[in-house]
Write a protein that holds these residues in place. Sequence first.
Motif, PDB file in Angstrom:
ATOM      1  N   ALA A  23     -15.680  -6.185  -4.311  1.00  0.00           N
ATOM      2  CA  ALA A  23     -14.301  -5.712  -4.417  1.00  0.00           C
ATOM      3  C   ALA A  23     -14.328  -4.306  -5.006  1.00  0.00           C
ATOM      4  O   ALA A  23     -15.096  -4.024  -5.927  1.00  0.00           O
ATOM      5  N   ARG A  24     -13.506  -3.423  -4.458  1.00  0.00           N
ATOM      6  CA  ARG A  24     -13.467  -2.045  -4.944  1.00  0.00           C
ATOM      7  C   ARG A  24     -12.129  -1.425  -4.580  1.00  0.00           C
ATOM      8  O   ARG A  24     -11.318  -2.027  -3.888  1.00  0.00           O
ATOM      9  N   GLN A  25     -11.914  -0.205  -5.063  1.00  0.00           N
ATOM     10  CA  GLN A  25     -10.725   0.548  -4.691  1.00  0.00           C
ATOM     11  C   GLN A  25     -10.956   1.195  -3.328  1.00  0.00           C
ATOM     12  O   GLN A  25     -12.077   1.581  -3.005  1.00  0.00           O
ATOM     13  N   PRO A  26      -9.934   1.335  -2.513  1.00  0.00           N
ATOM     14  CA  PRO A  26     -10.118   1.928  -1.189  1.00  0.00           C
ATOM     15  C   PRO A  26     -10.241   3.442  -1.262  1.00  0.00           C
ATOM     16  O   PRO A  26      -9.773   4.072  -2.215  1.00  0.00           O
ATOM     17  N   SER A  27     -10.876   3.995  -0.248  1.00  0.00           N
ATOM     18  CA  SER A  27     -10.847   5.443  -0.102  1.00  0.00           C
ATOM     19  C   SER A  27      -9.451   5.837   0.382  1.00  0.00           C
ATOM     20  O   SER A  27      -8.636   4.994   0.770  1.00  0.00           O
ATOM     21  N   ARG A  28      -9.192   7.117   0.373  1.00  0.00           N
ATOM     22  CA  ARG A  28      -7.867   7.588   0.817  1.00  0.00           C
ATOM     23  C   ARG A  28      -7.618   7.208   2.271  1.00  0.00           C
ATOM     24  O   ARG A  28      -6.529   6.741   2.628  1.00  0.00           O
ATOM     25  N   ASP A  29      -8.633   7.388   3.121  1.00  0.00           N
ATOM     26  CA  ASP A  29      -8.481   7.053   4.536  1.00  0.00           C
ATOM     27  C   ASP A  29      -8.288   5.558   4.728  1.00  0.00           C
ATOM     28  O   ASP A  29      -7.474   5.127   5.557  1.00  0.00           O
ATOM     29  N   GLU A  30      -9.037   4.741   3.982  1.00  0.00           N
ATOM     30  CA  GLU A  30      -8.900   3.289   4.096  1.00  0.00           C
ATOM     31  C   GLU A  30      -7.501   2.837   3.716  1.00  0.00           C
ATOM     32  O   GLU A  30      -6.892   2.007   4.403  1.00  0.00           O
ATOM     33  N   ALA A  31      -6.973   3.376   2.611  1.00  0.00           N
ATOM     34  CA  ALA A  31      -5.635   2.997   2.172  1.00  0.00           C
ATOM     35  C   ALA A  31      -4.587   3.381   3.214  1.00  0.00           C
ATOM     36  O   ALA A  31      -3.647   2.617   3.490  1.00  0.00           O
TER      37      ALA A  31
END
Length: 264
Positions: free
Chosen positions: A193-201
């Motif tokens: 689990a991690r924070q998304p990249s800008r593109d992923e979000a």
Amino acid sequence: MTINPGAAEFPHRQIAAQLRERIRRGDWQPGERLPSIPAMAEMFGVAKQTVQRTVDQLRVEGILITKPGSGTYVRGTRRRLNRLSRGRYGAHRGYHADLAARYRQQLVSVRREPAPPEVADAFGVRDGTEMLARRHLVKTDDVTVELGASWFRVTDVSGTSLERAEAFGRPLYQEAEEVLGKRYASATDTITARQPSRDEAEILQIRPDTPVLHLLHVAFDETRKPIEVAQATWPGPMTTLTEEYKIPAPTPSTPDTDPGLALA
């Protein structure tokens, strides 16, 4: 709909609980627009900032989605996803018609790219080594629910159909087995689990602070040499990973308890 000012729970969380319950009951269906923030503030007798905190919380949980200039909508219910190695290949190593009916895969690109660190590590090569990447999106009801990529050694796939920007009408691993002359014998799945990249979000239509689940899938041949390394990223709050498996019965030579496993 009311809140209890004397309750220990914060007002915005009380409101969130009531909205969740209404969505669960079906009072608001997926894709349906909720009342405006001022309207809900009046309904609950609270400040608009309190309702905004509620909406922000439910957006992080993946229950609501906000469309600029349009309003706040119900995103949908949590989806069940069977996508571990057993789920990918299936009991008969065949095409999953039930999944195809619910999800649509869209091939985005097929090109040579520098391998990211986790892919390079899985193949046992240096970071940035050129490899073939087949990238795709998975959608349901026109909402993107998965970002995926499958990586292959350039030396393995050069001149094969895997380099072509086309879908095959069958699972990718079946195409790879045929053109490479190798059988997928085993696989490992690592989920983080991690924070998304800008593109992923942006592509997954989630807030930048909404966690994602990330899968690294490594498929091996019979000599334990990696054939394919696949990545998949899903919006965490909307995804439930489920794997069903049999538990073998103990044998006379096997103790009923294993201290090492008991502590795991």
